[in-house]
Write an enzyme that holds these catalytic residues in place. Structure first.
Site, PDB file in Angstrom:
ATOM      1  N   TYR A 159       8.237  -4.783  -0.980  1.00 31.91           N
ATOM      2  CA  TYR A 159       8.002  -4.132  -2.269  1.00 31.91           C
ATOM      3  C   TYR A 159       9.295  -3.865  -3.031  1.00 31.91           C
ATOM      4  O   TYR A 159       9.278  -3.732  -4.247  1.00 31.91           O
ATOM      5  CB  TYR A 159       7.219  -2.823  -2.068  1.00 31.91           C
ATOM      6  CG  TYR A 159       5.736  -3.033  -2.075  1.00 31.91           C
ATOM      7  CD1 TYR A 159       4.955  -2.685  -3.171  1.00 31.91           C
ATOM      8  CD2 TYR A 159       5.091  -3.621  -1.001  1.00 31.91           C
ATOM      9  CE1 TYR A 159       3.590  -2.899  -3.180  1.00 31.91           C
ATOM     10  CE2 TYR A 159       3.731  -3.849  -0.990  1.00 31.91           C
ATOM     11  CZ  TYR A 159       2.984  -3.484  -2.089  1.00 31.91           C
ATOM     12  OH  TYR A 159       1.639  -3.715  -2.101  1.00 31.91           O
TER      13      TYR A 159
ATOM     14  N   LYS B 210       7.173   3.428  -7.497  1.00 27.48           N
ATOM     15  CA  LYS B 210       5.977   4.178  -7.121  1.00 27.48           C
ATOM     16  C   LYS B 210       6.340   5.565  -6.594  1.00 27.48           C
ATOM     17  O   LYS B 210       5.609   6.533  -6.829  1.00 27.48           O
ATOM     18  CB  LYS B 210       5.179   3.401  -6.072  1.00 27.48           C
ATOM     19  CG  LYS B 210       4.584   2.100  -6.593  1.00 27.48           C
ATOM     20  CD  LYS B 210       3.639   2.325  -7.770  1.00 27.48           C
ATOM     21  CE  LYS B 210       2.924   1.050  -8.171  1.00 27.48           C
ATOM     22  NZ  LYS B 210       2.027   1.249  -9.341  1.00 27.48           N
TER      23      LYS B 210
END
Length: 279
Positions: free
Chosen positions: A160, A167
């Site tokens: 990610y 996030k």
């Protein structure tokens, strides 16, 4: 019989509909089935795709222009909604973007400008959109709701890269928005979704391996091809059932965030583990 969700005849703005596989599309469809008016947003050339998939929704809906990289575009959206609807009952934020080199092994070498652009699109836009629409949300009977989509940001997720950082920032922004917008009757929450097969997910090289972990070890099972597993949590946070809930991250991941993957949850117990497609 009145639905417990109490969403009837309300108006919701849903961002991030790219195709009918996206979580945002399924949220929009579910809201329409609850007799809500749904307004979508998109931008530039992508808007043509959004308008096409909007035709697959249960009811017709409008697609308004929104480019979160432009202050003027955000302000124009707020003005349009003010003029056309006068208020909003809720907003679904499903916007995230990062250049391919910012994902996975590129974490340590992504140029600052690209990192900051990704932060603006994926994290800051949550604050910007919520604040711009706050006067409209404050007029909602019973209080307005903002719901953002995230992942399990408590852990570093392989593959990610900077999106994981965005996030994590999104979660902090949600807490501060909850504090600042609460006095206006606006609640702000996030749904941390398990891995769902979407266009965005396919951009993460480790997606398949992560999804396999969820499907194997999540206590309630998981199915990467079933966005409905996330939709219920979003509807709850948009509804009156969550009227006294704000600043929260609700995990819709089959319980994976609560366990250590790699150990059979039924080990040492006479209870049987649910099938991976249950739930």
């Amino acid at each position: 019989m009145t639905s417990l969700l109490s969403l009837d005849k309300r108006t919701y703005l849903v961002t991030g509909v790219l195709n009918n596989e996206s979580i945002a599309w399924h949220v929009a469809a579910a809201l329409q089935r609850e007799n809500c008016e749904v307004v979508l947003t998109s931008y530039g050339r992508v808007a043509r795709i959004t308008r096409r998939v909007a035709e697959l929704l249960p009811s017709r809906t409008e697609v308004l222009e929104l480019d979160v990289m432009s202050d003027q575009s955000v302000d124009a959206l707020a003005a349009t909604v003010e003029r056309r609807w006068g208020h909003l009952d809720g907003v679904v934020h499903s916007i995230a973007a990062a250049p391919p080199e910012a994902l996975g092994p590129g974490f340590g070498s992504t140029p600052a400008g690209e990192v900051l652009d990704g932060f603006r699109a994926s994290s800051y836009s949550f604050q910007q959109l919520s604040t711009a629409l706050a006067p409209l949300l404050a007029r909602a009977p019973g209080g307005g709701a903002v719901v953002g989509l995230t992942v399990d940001s408590a852990r570093a997720l392989p593959g990610y890269g900077w999106m994981g950082v965005y996030k994590s920032a999104l979660e902090a922004i949600a807490r501060y928005l909850a504090m600042h917008l609460g006095p206006s009757g606006i609640r702000v929450n996030l749904v941390a979704a398990g891995p769902i097969e979407t266009v965005s997910a396919r951009g993460v090289g480790t997606f398949a391996a992560l999804a396999e972990q969820y499907e194997r070890w999540a206590p309630l099972g998981w199915d990467r091809a079933d966005p409905a597993r996330v939709v219920g949590a979003v509807l709850f946070l948009l509804s009156d059932l969550s009227r006294h809930t704000t600043g929260q991250v609700v995990h819709a991941d089959g319980g994976m965030h609560a366990v250590f993957g790699g150990v059979d949850p039924a080990a040492g117990s006479t209870a049987s583990r649910p099938d991976a497609t249950a739930g």
